[in-house]
Design a protein around this motif. Structure first.
Motif, PDB file in Angstrom:
ATOM      1  N   GLU A 289       4.700  -3.910  -3.832  1.00  0.00           N
ATOM      2  CA  GLU A 289       3.933  -5.159  -3.794  1.00  0.00           C
ATOM      3  C   GLU A 289       4.847  -6.343  -4.082  1.00  0.00           C
ATOM      4  O   GLU A 289       5.480  -6.422  -5.136  1.00  0.00           O
ATOM      5  CB  GLU A 289       2.803  -5.119  -4.819  1.00  0.00           C
ATOM      6  CG  GLU A 289       1.955  -6.376  -4.827  1.00  0.00           C
ATOM      7  CD  GLU A 289       0.856  -6.342  -5.880  1.00  0.00           C
ATOM      8  OE1 GLU A 289       0.166  -7.374  -6.039  1.00  0.00           O
ATOM      9  OE2 GLU A 289       0.699  -5.289  -6.542  1.00  0.00           O
TER      10      GLU A 289
ATOM     11  N   ARG B  47       0.831  -1.203   0.000  1.00  0.00           N
ATOM     12  CA  ARG B  47       0.000   0.000   0.000  1.00  0.00           C
ATOM     13  C   ARG B  47       0.870   1.259   0.000  1.00  0.00           C
ATOM     14  O   ARG B  47       2.089   1.180   0.108  1.00  0.00           O
ATOM     15  CB  ARG B  47      -0.904   0.013   1.232  1.00  0.00           C
ATOM     16  CG  ARG B  47      -1.886  -1.156   1.342  1.00  0.00           C
ATOM     17  CD  ARG B  47      -2.690  -1.024   2.621  1.00  0.00           C
ATOM     18  NE  ARG B  47      -3.723  -2.039   2.741  1.00  0.00           N
ATOM     19  CZ  ARG B  47      -3.569  -3.229   3.320  1.00  0.00           C
ATOM     20  NH1 ARG B  47      -2.381  -3.550   3.832  1.00  0.00           N
ATOM     21  NH2 ARG B  47      -4.569  -4.083   3.406  1.00  0.00           N
ATOM     22  N   ASP B  48       0.188   2.401  -0.048  1.00  0.00           N
ATOM     23  CA  ASP B  48       0.891   3.671   0.039  1.00  0.00           C
ATOM     24  C   ASP B  48       0.944   4.190   1.467  1.00  0.00           C
ATOM     25  O   ASP B  48       1.188   5.373   1.704  1.00  0.00           O
ATOM     26  CB  ASP B  48       0.226   4.715  -0.873  1.00  0.00           C
ATOM     27  CG  ASP B  48      -1.227   5.002  -0.484  1.00  0.00           C
ATOM     28  OD1 ASP B  48      -1.733   4.386   0.487  1.00  0.00           O
ATOM     29  OD2 ASP B  48      -1.857   5.845  -1.158  1.00  0.00           O
TER      30      ASP B  48
ATOM     31  N   ASP C 208       4.314   1.201  -1.599  1.00  0.00           N
ATOM     32  CA  ASP C 208       3.984   0.859  -2.992  1.00  0.00           C
ATOM     33  C   ASP C 208       4.926  -0.223  -3.520  1.00  0.00           C
ATOM     34  O   ASP C 208       5.316  -0.220  -4.698  1.00  0.00           O
ATOM     35  CB  ASP C 208       4.060   2.099  -3.892  1.00  0.00           C
ATOM     36  CG  ASP C 208       3.057   3.163  -3.481  1.00  0.00           C
ATOM     37  OD1 ASP C 208       1.869   2.823  -3.347  1.00  0.00           O
ATOM     38  OD2 ASP C 208       3.470   4.312  -3.268  1.00  0.00           O
TER      39      ASP C 208
END
Length: 404
Positions: free
Chosen positions: A207, A37-38, A205
């Motif tokens: 993944e 996620r950010d 960010d």
């Protein structure tokens, strides 16, 4: 892409990953955390409500009195504990006190038996059939199920409900004794501060798609080589990562099955309702609501839960208003907000809910390290599974057991 090297790569920046990073720091290990996620926080998600100044927790919220490790880290990082508002009124759907029914008296007795070590097999639906629960009993139980078993009652283990009742005197509403505090500002902020204090390098960010012999590959092609890897991803998110050498057969089967946590959590801002009112029951929609506290503008913030059974559409104003009005006809709904944890590709569900036929999938013993990869999440924690306390316990244990 350039390969980065460190002692430990941690997959996931939730509280399990944050706790693992803190223990790695104590061990003097260089650590990198990769988060898809950010933001950090995992299934803790602290953000502003519907564009207002009210900072709320959209993931897990409550801390039980016996959750010592999360209290420890909260104290270290300046996160405070807000006592849960006392329940001043309990509105039961239909106006009755259904706890006096024979079936609910059986539940109370069985919850205390569970607390003393008795096991109960079968799904919640099978259990309610067995004790002769009436439709009203079932509605009442399913209201409390939204914050305990939180999945399809035909599929999820009945003891997910009984274990929660056992936190108190066996009555469903005695679960409130476990919901003692919430974190201020929130669980997501706690994870951020723990990671910062650990000195770990956090990549957002990022993944992860593959773990191969200690080398971790991200979707953008970047790779990280480490002497050990700690996966702190939720069980339902592990299917998106390939592992080589392949994981043990029980782990692969558990990942294939996944757990069934599928509850909906909404925050509602209303006028005309005083804090402290608890509401539960009903045949669908928001089945459990608690007027938790005042918002910054003097309105009241209500937290509500529903099952993902199609009876509530969080995007439909009329659906939300109908659910609210069943219990709070005096309320003026100003706004509501939530996060879709079921559709979230990095969660794929809420807190752990064990399938009745395959409850072994989250036994901590099958999640022992595979080679250079250790595993940690609240889903299969060595204690307090399903709670953030469990995430921290799992993260700490995994960081201590890796061998470099």
């Amino acid at each position: 892409m350039t390969e980065s090297r460190c002692d430990v790569v941690i997959l996931g920046a939730g509280l399990a990953g944050a706790a693992a990073a803190c223990i790695c720091a104590e061990r003097g290990l260089s650590t990198v955390i990769l988060e898809a996620r950010d933001r950090a926080g995992g299934r803790g998600f602290t953000r502003h409500f519907a564009g207002t100044d009210d900072l709320l927790e959209f993931g897990g919220g409550w801390i039980a009195p016996w959750h010592d490790r999360i209290r420890h880290y909260a104290g270290l990082t300046g996160v405070t504990l807000r006592p849960t508002h006392p329940v001043t009124e309990h509105r039961v759907h239909g106006g009755g006190q259904v706890i006096t029914s024979p079936a609910l008296q059986v539940i109370k007795a069985d919850a205390l038996l569970y607390k003393s070590g008795k096991s109960f097999s079968g799904s919640l639906t099978q259990y309610l059939d067995r004790i002769g629960a009436s439709p009203e009993d079932r509605d009442y139980v399913l209201a409390w199920w939204t914050i305990s078993g939180n999945g399809d009652p035909d599929l999820i283990l009945a003891s997910e409900f009984l274990s929660s009742c056992s936190y108190g005197d066996g009555r469903p509403e005695s679960m409130m004794s476990a919901l003692a505090h919430t974190l201020v500002p929130g669980a997501g902020v706690l994870a951020e501060r723990m990671i910062a204090s650990s000195g770990a390098t956090l990549h957002l960010d990022a993944e992860v798609t593959a773990v191969t012999d200690g080398t971790v590959t991200c979707a953008d092609g970047q790779t990280f080589a480490a002497r050990a890897v700690i996966s702190c991803l939720p069980l339902n998110a592990l299917a998106s990562v390939s592992f080589s050498p392949e994981l043990s057969a029980p782990k692969r089967r558990a990942i294939e099955l996944g757990h069934g946590g599928q509850s909906l959590k909404l925050w509602l801002k209303v006028r005309g309702v005083r804090p402290g009112i608890l509401a539960s029951g009903g045949p669908g929609g928001l089945r459990w609501l608690f007027a938790e506290r005042e918002a910054g503008d003097g309105a009241t913030l209500i937290v509500g839960f529903a099952l993902a059974d199609g009876s509530l559409d969080p995007g439909d104003p009329q659906s939300v208003e109908r659910s609210l009005a069943r219990f709070f006809p005096e309320a003026e709904l100003i706004a509501w907000d939530g996060h879709d944890w079921i559709g979230d590709p990095f969660a794929r569900g809420t807190w752990v809910a064990l399938p009745a036929e395959e409850s072994w999938i989250c036994d901590a013993e099958i999640w022992r390290p595979d080679g250079r990869v250790a595993f940690a999440t609240s889903d299969f924690a060595p204690g307090a599974a399903g709670w953030f306390e469990g995430a921290i316990l799992a993260g700490e244990a995994a960081a201590r057991e890796i061998i470099l």
